[in-house]
Design a protein around this motif. Structure first.
Motif, short mmCIF file in Angstrom:
data_model
loop_
_atom_site.label_atom_id
_atom_site.label_comp_id
_atom_site.label_asym_id
_atom_site.label_seq_id
_atom_site.Cartn_x
_atom_site.Cartn_y
_atom_site.Cartn_z
N UNK A 74 -19.09 37.47 19.88
CA UNK A 74 -19.66 37.67 18.67
C UNK A 74 -20.68 36.68 18.62
N UNK A 75 -20.73 35.31 19.17
CA UNK A 75 -21.96 34.61 19.00
C UNK A 75 -22.90 34.83 20.24
N UNK A 76 -22.58 35.59 21.17
CA UNK A 76 -23.59 36.09 21.97
C UNK A 76 -24.39 36.92 21.43
N UNK A 77 -23.73 38.02 20.47
CA UNK A 77 -24.48 38.93 19.68
C UNK A 77 -25.23 38.33 18.57
N UNK A 78 -24.80 37.43 18.01
CA UNK A 78 -25.75 36.51 17.06
C UNK A 78 -26.90 36.05 17.86
N UNK A 79 -26.86 35.37 19.08
CA UNK A 79 -27.80 34.88 19.60
C UNK A 79 -28.61 35.84 20.21
N UNK A 80 -28.28 37.08 20.61
CA UNK A 80 -29.04 38.19 21.29
C UNK A 80 -29.83 38.83 20.13
N UNK A 81 -29.51 38.61 18.95
CA UNK A 81 -30.30 39.23 17.71
C UNK A 81 -31.49 38.16 17.49
N UNK A 82 -31.13 36.97 17.69
CA UNK A 82 -32.22 36.03 17.32
C UNK A 82 -33.26 35.94 18.36
N UNK A 83 -32.83 36.14 19.71
CA UNK A 83 -33.91 36.17 20.86
C UNK A 83 -34.69 37.53 20.60
N UNK A 84 -34.20 38.34 20.09
CA UNK A 84 -35.22 39.82 19.89
C UNK A 84 -35.73 39.72 18.51
N UNK A 85 -35.85 38.81 17.95
CA UNK A 85 -36.49 38.49 16.57
C UNK A 85 -35.84 38.74 15.32
N UNK A 86 -34.59 39.12 15.35
CA UNK A 86 -33.87 39.32 14.31
C UNK A 86 -32.99 38.35 13.67
N UNK A 87 -33.32 37.58 12.70
CA UNK A 87 -32.30 36.43 12.42
C UNK A 87 -30.88 36.92 12.04
N UNK A 88 -29.86 36.28 12.69
CA UNK A 88 -28.69 36.65 12.32
C UNK A 88 -28.27 36.24 10.90
N UNK A 89 -26.93 36.67 10.41
CA UNK A 89 -26.68 36.02 8.93
C UNK A 89 -26.64 34.58 9.06
N UNK A 90 -26.76 33.91 7.78
CA UNK A 90 -26.81 32.61 7.74
C UNK A 90 -25.58 31.74 8.36
N UNK A 91 -24.39 32.42 8.27
CA UNK A 91 -23.20 31.65 8.92
C UNK A 91 -23.51 31.37 10.55
N UNK A 92 -24.29 32.01 11.14
CA UNK A 92 -24.49 31.66 12.59
C UNK A 92 -25.04 30.23 12.90
N UNK A 93 -25.98 29.95 11.70
CA UNK A 93 -26.25 28.53 12.08
C UNK A 93 -25.62 27.43 11.71
N UNK A 94 -24.40 27.60 10.77
CA UNK A 94 -23.35 26.90 10.45
C UNK A 94 -22.29 26.92 11.41
N UNK A 95 -22.17 27.70 12.56
CA UNK A 95 -21.31 28.02 13.41
C UNK A 95 -21.77 27.84 14.87
N UNK A 96 -22.61 26.68 14.91
CA UNK A 96 -23.23 26.44 16.37
C UNK A 96 -24.79 26.98 16.77
N UNK A 97 -25.18 27.78 15.74
CA UNK A 97 -26.45 28.60 16.11
C UNK A 97 -27.50 27.33 16.15
N UNK A 98 -27.58 26.46 15.49
CA UNK A 98 -28.60 25.50 15.35
C UNK A 98 -28.72 24.86 16.78
#
Length: 243
Positions: A67-91
């Motif tokens: 699930x964390x890889x799916x979040x990161x993949x979205x960000x790399x492709x220019x789609x900002x994941x849900x806000x909870x990503x940055x609170x769960x290691x995304x920063x």
């Protein structure tokens, strides 16, 4: 005979991952199956992906998407994941990937795009990040993100009455579909365990690397376990996903 090793959640802990691989000491003909969540937590997420690409050149590797890889993949492709990503290691992941050149980011994005949602080997063993909800197995999962979000399979295995025979109508169909199932996603440390856990035929190899645990690996035949040191010992000035 070539061996197969399953590696649990990593969460940006490159130093601990390298130590684990050194302790396993795989041979070139061996297979390494990674169960996902390579990023988010410690400060070396992009570096973990670079190292995984190196391992792919040396061994027979399978990379399952978490699930964390799916979040990161979205960000790399220019789609900002849900806000909870940055609170769960995304920063920490964003900071790590921002060090890459444009060409390197493209290579990493392609690596994420190529990750598998699951893998079933020739001996009817399933490898998936979280679980599945369909009684017909992951190939029939209508909502693919469940493969990296579902926890009900693990909860079912934990609560299973092991006295029920597998040929009984009461035996859960999901558990009967495969000889063995290997998952990550739910830390064993949630249950006070520091090593991988087994319930019925489900092996949980997530041992809390994102928090105060270790990265773990298991040999699918011998069930021998290898572990890194506690991940936080490699990053004493960081919190990972500990709050």
């Amino acid at each position: 005979m070539p061996a197969t090793y399953v590696i649990g959640d990593i969460h940006g802990a490159l130093k601990a991952l390298k130590q684990l691989i050194e302790r396993i000491a795989p041979e070139p003909e061996d297979t390494l199956i990674f169960l996902g969540d390579y990023v988010d937590g410690w400060s070396e997420s992009a570096e973990v992906i670079s190292y995984l690409m190196e391992l792919e050149e040396q061994y027979n590797c399978y990379f399952i998407k978490g699930n964390h890889d799916a979040w990161c993949e979205s960000w790399l492709m220019g789609i900002m994941p849900e806000e909870s990503w940055t609170r769960n290691g995304g920063m920490a992941t964003i900071a790590s990937f921002n060090k890459l050149s444009p060409a390197q980011r493209l290579e990493h994005t392609a690596f994420f795009n190529a990750m598998r949602l699951y893998y079933i080997d020739d001996l009817d063993r399933l490898f998936v990040h979280a679980g599945f909800t369909s009684t017909h197995g992951p190939t029939k999962e209508r909502f693919e993100p469940m493969l990296y979000w579902d926890r009900s399979l693990w909860e079912l295995a934990l609560a299973m009455d092991t006295s029920i025979p597998i040929d009984s109508l009461r035996y859960p169909r999901r558990l009967a579909l495969f000889k063995e199932i290997y998952i990550g996603h739910t830390p064993s440390t949630n249950y006070g365990e520091t090593k991988p856990m087994t319930a019925v035929n489900v092996h949980n190899v997530d041992t809390g690397a994102a928090f105060k645990g270790k990265i773990s690996a298991i040999n699918v035949v011998t069930k021998e376990i290898w572990q890194s040191d506690v991940v936080q010992s490699f990053y004493p000035d960081e919190k990972g996903r500990n709050t």
